[in-house]
Design a protein around this motif. Structure first.
Motif, PDB file in Angstrom:
ATOM      1  N   GLU A  72       3.328  -7.729  11.960  1.00  0.00           N
ATOM      2  CA  GLU A  72       4.490  -6.946  11.543  1.00  0.00           C
ATOM      3  C   GLU A  72       4.694  -7.017  10.041  1.00  0.00           C
ATOM      4  OE1 GLU A  72       7.830  -4.436  11.789  1.00  0.00           O
ATOM      5  OE2 GLU A  72       6.143  -4.806  13.146  1.00  0.00           O
ATOM      6  N   ASP A  73       4.407  -8.151   9.424  1.00  0.00           N
ATOM      7  CA  ASP A  73       4.496  -8.260   7.963  1.00  0.00           C
ATOM      8  C   ASP A  73       3.544  -7.276   7.291  1.00  0.00           C
ATOM      9  OD1 ASP A  73       6.411 -10.340   7.979  1.00  0.00           O
ATOM     10  OD2 ASP A  73       4.831 -11.847   8.198  1.00  0.00           O
ATOM     11  N   HIS A  74       2.346  -7.157   7.850  1.00  0.00           N
ATOM     12  CA  HIS A  74       1.377  -6.212   7.278  1.00  0.00           C
ATOM     13  C   HIS A  74       1.838  -4.771   7.466  1.00  0.00           C
ATOM     14  CE1 HIS A  74      -2.421  -8.999   7.113  1.00  0.00           C
ATOM     15  NE2 HIS A  74      -1.402  -9.457   6.407  1.00  0.00           N
ATOM     16  N   VAL A  75       2.375  -4.479   8.639  1.00  0.00           N
ATOM     17  CA  VAL A  75       2.866  -3.123   8.897  1.00  0.00           C
ATOM     18  C   VAL A  75       3.994  -2.780   7.928  1.00  0.00           C
ATOM     19  CG1 VAL A  75       3.938  -1.590  10.579  1.00  0.00           C
ATOM     20  CG2 VAL A  75       2.203  -3.230  11.325  1.00  0.00           C
ATOM     21  N   ARG A  76       4.917  -3.691   7.745  1.00  0.00           N
ATOM     22  CA  ARG A  76       6.051  -3.427   6.859  1.00  0.00           C
ATOM     23  C   ARG A  76       5.609  -3.225   5.416  1.00  0.00           C
ATOM     24  NH1 ARG A  76      10.451  -7.805   9.290  1.00  0.00           N
ATOM     25  NH2 ARG A  76      10.977  -6.605  11.178  1.00  0.00           N
ATOM     26  N   ALA A  77       4.565  -3.921   4.992  1.00  0.00           N
ATOM     27  CA  ALA A  77       4.057  -3.720   3.629  1.00  0.00           C
ATOM     28  C   ALA A  77       3.552  -2.290   3.451  1.00  0.00           C
ATOM     29  CB  ALA A  77       2.954  -4.723   3.335  1.00  0.00           C
ATOM     30  N   VAL A  78       2.876  -1.762   4.462  1.00  0.00           N
ATOM     31  CA  VAL A  78       2.413  -0.375   4.389  1.00  0.00           C
ATOM     32  C   VAL A  78       3.607   0.575   4.454  1.00  0.00           C
ATOM     33  CG1 VAL A  78       0.920   1.381   5.406  1.00  0.00           C
ATOM     34  CG2 VAL A  78       0.220  -1.030   5.446  1.00  0.00           C
ATOM     35  N   GLU A  79       4.581   0.267   5.302  1.00  0.00           N
ATOM     36  CA  GLU A  79       5.792   1.096   5.380  1.00  0.00           C
ATOM     37  C   GLU A  79       6.512   1.147   4.040  1.00  0.00           C
ATOM     38  OE1 GLU A  79       8.148   1.284   9.247  1.00  0.00           O
ATOM     39  OE2 GLU A  79       7.480  -0.804   9.196  1.00  0.00           O
ATOM     40  N   ASP A  80       6.623  -0.004   3.390  1.00  0.00           N
ATOM     41  CA  ASP A  80       7.295  -0.046   2.089  1.00  0.00           C
ATOM     42  C   ASP A  80       6.580   0.853   1.085  1.00  0.00           C
ATOM     43  OD1 ASP A  80       9.167  -1.816   3.057  1.00  0.00           O
ATOM     44  OD2 ASP A  80       8.230  -3.599   2.172  1.00  0.00           O
ATOM     45  N   ALA A  81       5.253   0.868   1.143  1.00  0.00           N
ATOM     46  CA  ALA A  81       4.492   1.715   0.233  1.00  0.00           C
ATOM     47  C   ALA A  81       4.719   3.191   0.541  1.00  0.00           C
ATOM     48  CB  ALA A  81       3.006   1.379   0.328  1.00  0.00           C
ATOM     49  N   ILE A  82       4.837   3.537   1.812  1.00  0.00           N
ATOM     50  CA  ILE A  82       5.141   4.920   2.189  1.00  0.00           C
ATOM     51  C   ILE A  82       6.528   5.301   1.675  1.00  0.00           C
ATOM     52  CG2 ILE A  82       5.571   6.481   4.129  1.00  0.00           C
ATOM     53  CD1 ILE A  82       3.505   4.830   5.724  1.00  0.00           C
ATOM     54  N   ASP A  83       7.487   4.422   1.869  1.00  0.00           N
ATOM     55  CA  ASP A  83       8.859   4.707   1.452  1.00  0.00           C
ATOM     56  C   ASP A  83       9.003   4.786  -0.058  1.00  0.00           C
ATOM     57  OD1 ASP A  83       9.798   4.825   4.058  1.00  0.00           O
ATOM     58  OD2 ASP A  83      10.354   2.704   4.127  1.00  0.00           O
ATOM     59  N   ALA A  84       8.038   4.226  -0.793  1.00  0.00           N
ATOM     60  CA  ALA A  84       8.098   4.248  -2.256  1.00  0.00           C
ATOM     61  C   ALA A  84       7.528   5.536  -2.841  1.00  0.00           C
ATOM     62  CB  ALA A  84       7.332   3.054  -2.821  1.00  0.00           C
ATOM     63  N   ALA A  85       7.125   6.465  -2.007  1.00  0.00           N
ATOM     64  CA  ALA A  85       6.577   7.733  -2.497  1.00  0.00           C
ATOM     65  C   ALA A  85       7.620   8.463  -3.350  1.00  0.00           C
ATOM     66  CB  ALA A  85       6.156   8.609  -1.329  1.00  0.00           C
ATOM     67  N   PRO A  86       7.195   9.096  -4.430  1.00  0.00           N
ATOM     68  CA  PRO A  86       8.133   9.893  -5.235  1.00  0.00           C
ATOM     69  C   PRO A  86       8.767  10.995  -4.394  1.00  0.00           C
ATOM     70  CG  PRO A  86       6.062   9.572  -6.396  1.00  0.00           C
ATOM     71  CD  PRO A  86       5.840   9.088  -4.994  1.00  0.00           C
ATOM     72  N   GLU A  87       9.933  11.422  -4.822  1.00  0.00           N
ATOM     73  CA  GLU A  87      10.628  12.487  -4.106  1.00  0.00           C
ATOM     74  C   GLU A  87       9.746  13.733  -4.029  1.00  0.00           C
ATOM     75  OE1 GLU A  87      14.957  14.810  -4.239  1.00  0.00           O
ATOM     76  OE2 GLU A  87      14.420  13.342  -5.774  1.00  0.00           O
ATOM     77  N   GLU A  88       9.727  14.349  -2.866  1.00  0.00           N
ATOM     78  CA  GLU A  88       8.951  15.560  -2.585  1.00  0.00           C
ATOM     79  C   GLU A  88       7.446  15.320  -2.480  1.00  0.00           C
ATOM     80  OE1 GLU A  88      10.242  18.451  -1.686  1.00  0.00           O
ATOM     81  OE2 GLU A  88      12.184  17.494  -1.884  1.00  0.00           O
ATOM     82  N   ALA A  89       7.026  14.057  -2.510  1.00  0.00           N
ATOM     83  CA  ALA A  89       5.593  13.770  -2.378  1.00  0.00           C
ATOM     84  C   ALA A  89       5.273  13.370  -0.947  1.00  0.00           C
ATOM     85  CB  ALA A  89       5.184  12.655  -3.334  1.00  0.00           C
ATOM     86  N   SER A  90       4.219  13.937  -0.403  1.00  0.00           N
ATOM     87  CA  SER A  90       3.708  13.480   0.877  1.00  0.00           C
ATOM     88  C   SER A  90       2.853  12.240   0.649  1.00  0.00           C
ATOM     89  CB  SER A  90       2.863  14.574   1.529  1.00  0.00           C
ATOM     90  OG  SER A  90       1.760  14.890   0.696  1.00  0.00           O
ATOM     91  N   THR A  91       2.534  11.532   1.719  1.00  0.00           N
ATOM     92  CA  THR A  91       1.740  10.316   1.618  1.00  0.00           C
ATOM     93  C   THR A  91       0.394  10.505   2.304  1.00  0.00           C
ATOM     94  OG1 THR A  91       3.647   8.830   1.450  1.00  0.00           O
ATOM     95  CG2 THR A  91       1.603   7.881   2.289  1.00  0.00           C
ATOM     96  N   VAL A  92      -0.645  10.042   1.628  1.00  0.00           N
ATOM     97  CA  VAL A  92      -1.979   9.962   2.204  1.00  0.00           C
ATOM     98  C   VAL A  92      -2.331   8.477   2.308  1.00  0.00           C
ATOM     99  CG1 VAL A  92      -4.431  10.478   1.869  1.00  0.00           C
ATOM    100  CG2 VAL A  92      -2.687  12.178   1.268  1.00  0.00           C
ATOM    101  N   LEU A  93      -2.601   8.021   3.510  1.00  0.00           N
ATOM    102  CA  LEU A  93      -2.964   6.627   3.731  1.00  0.00           C
ATOM    103  C   LEU A  93      -4.481   6.498   3.777  1.00  0.00           C
ATOM    104  CD1 LEU A  93      -0.428   5.638   6.548  1.00  0.00           C
ATOM    105  CD2 LEU A  93      -0.266   5.137   4.095  1.00  0.00           C
ATOM    106  N   VAL A  94      -4.985   5.440   3.144  1.00  0.00           N
ATOM    107  CA  VAL A  94      -6.417   5.136   3.164  1.00  0.00           C
ATOM    108  C   VAL A  94      -6.570   3.707   3.666  1.00  0.00           C
ATOM    109  CG1 VAL A  94      -8.542   4.976   1.819  1.00  0.00           C
ATOM    110  CG2 VAL A  94      -6.787   6.671   1.192  1.00  0.00           C
ATOM    111  N   ALA A  95      -7.249   3.540   4.790  1.00  0.00           N
ATOM    112  CA  ALA A  95      -7.394   2.230   5.414  1.00  0.00           C
ATOM    113  C   ALA A  95      -8.853   1.839   5.486  1.00  0.00           C
ATOM    114  CB  ALA A  95      -6.798   2.241   6.817  1.00  0.00           C
ATOM    115  N   HIS A  96      -9.160   0.630   5.064  1.00  0.00           N
ATOM    116  CA  HIS A  96     -10.518   0.109   5.182  1.00  0.00           C
ATOM    117  C   HIS A  96     -10.563  -0.963   6.270  1.00  0.00           C
ATOM    118  CE1 HIS A  96     -13.657  -2.961   3.966  1.00  0.00           C
ATOM    119  NE2 HIS A  96     -14.382  -1.876   4.158  1.00  0.00           N
ATOM    120  N   SER A  97     -11.534  -0.860   7.149  1.00  0.00           N
ATOM    121  CA  SER A  97     -11.871  -1.915   8.103  1.00  0.00           C
ATOM    122  C   SER A  97     -10.649  -2.369   8.914  1.00  0.00           C
ATOM    123  CB  SER A  97     -12.519  -3.083   7.348  1.00  0.00           C
ATOM    124  OG  SER A  97     -13.106  -4.007   8.208  1.00  0.00           O
ATOM    125  N   GLY A  98     -10.341  -3.675   8.903  1.00  0.00           N
ATOM    126  CA  GLY A  98      -9.266  -4.213   9.726  1.00  0.00           C
ATOM    127  C   GLY A  98      -7.885  -3.726   9.371  1.00  0.00           C
TER     128      GLY A  98
END
Length: 260
Positions: A72-98
């Motif tokens: 859950e700590d790892h999930v929340r870190a990714v969520e925080d990064a999504i929520d930090a997107a500039p206004e009107e910006a969509s998010t593209v996630l890039v995940a490697h391996s695990g």
């Protein structure tokens, strides 16, 4: 190699006017530094990516602090990064391996904010999946798997300096993040456009392994807007083919036809 795409079920999403917010999430043993060779190529293409170091993967931590880190700590870190997107910006996630596990969970919770996911030699997971439910110990160091990784060919494409840097900078993976199962509830995630960059194995191999019942790849049989792009190298293309990987990411982030 690219798969055919069914009609979009997410076409009702609002159009975003700001440049996409690209979030790079590294896999096991790695921090934000893993993307250092990719970042300049993305910036040359007009993007301002954000590279993450997930909780417990900072080299300044110790075994006791890593033992307290959960999935859950790892999930929340990714969520925080999504929520930090500039206004009107969509998010593209890039995940490697695990990183596929926390990124799939974050996608599930933020379907309306994420417009594309790029899976780098990995794949989206299914509800209830755990990377290693039988994992023991509080942490899992790279050294315990180094010889296996070399023998299995995952290090293909890396020179001696890159191998030495990897081994020197690797941080043990928090054990709980391996043992805990992911919980997914929003089936709209299945219609989010996504790209699997197949590197250590071909796209055809990925599909075959999924059809044979490999649990880690079960998501490949669920997601409805998934393309597969072959980028032959080892498991660490951010070091072995950074410019090509950046091109794939940028093309998908900017909505351009793929050139690699």
């Amino acid at each position: 190699m690219q798969s055919s795409q069914p009609p979009s079920r997410t076409s009702s999403r609002p159009t975003r006017s700001a440049p996409p917010h690209v979030v790079l999430v590294p896999g096991f043993w790695l921090g934000a530094w893993a993307w250092d060779d990719v970042l300049p190529h993305l910036r040359e293409r007009g993007l301002e990516p954000v590279a993450l170091t997930l909780p417990g993967l900072d080299p300044s931590g110790d075994a006791a602090s890593r033992a307290a880190v959960t999935l859950e700590d790892h999930v929340r870190a990714v969520e925080d990064a999504i929520d930090a997107a500039p206004e009107e910006a969509s998010t593209v996630l890039v995940a490697h391996s695990g990183a596929a596990v926390p990124v799939t969970a974050a996608l599930d919770r933020h379907v309306e904010q994420v417009t594309h996911v790029v899976w780098v030699d990995t794949a989206p997971v299914v509800d209830g999946f755990a990377l290693d439910p039988e994992a023991d110990g509080t942490e899992h160091p790279l050294d315990a798997q180094w010889d296996d990784e070399l023998e299995q060919g995952s290090m293909a494409g890396l020179d001696e300096d890159q191998l030495a840097t990897f081994r020197e900078r690797a941080v043990p993976q928090p054990g709980a993040a391996l043992r805990e199962a992911v919980r997914l509830t929003d089936e709209r995630r299945l219609d989010v456009p996504m790209t699997l960059v197949a590197t250590a194995y071909s796209g055809a191999d990925y599909r075959s392994y999924a059809e044979q019942g490999m649990p880690f790849l079960a998501g490949l049989l669920e997601y409805r807007r998934l393309e597969v792009v072959d980028l032959p190298t080892g498991h660490w293309p951010m070091w072995s083919r950074p410019a090509d990987l950046a091109q794939i990411i940028a093309d998908r982030a900017l909505g351009r036809p793929g050139t690699v």
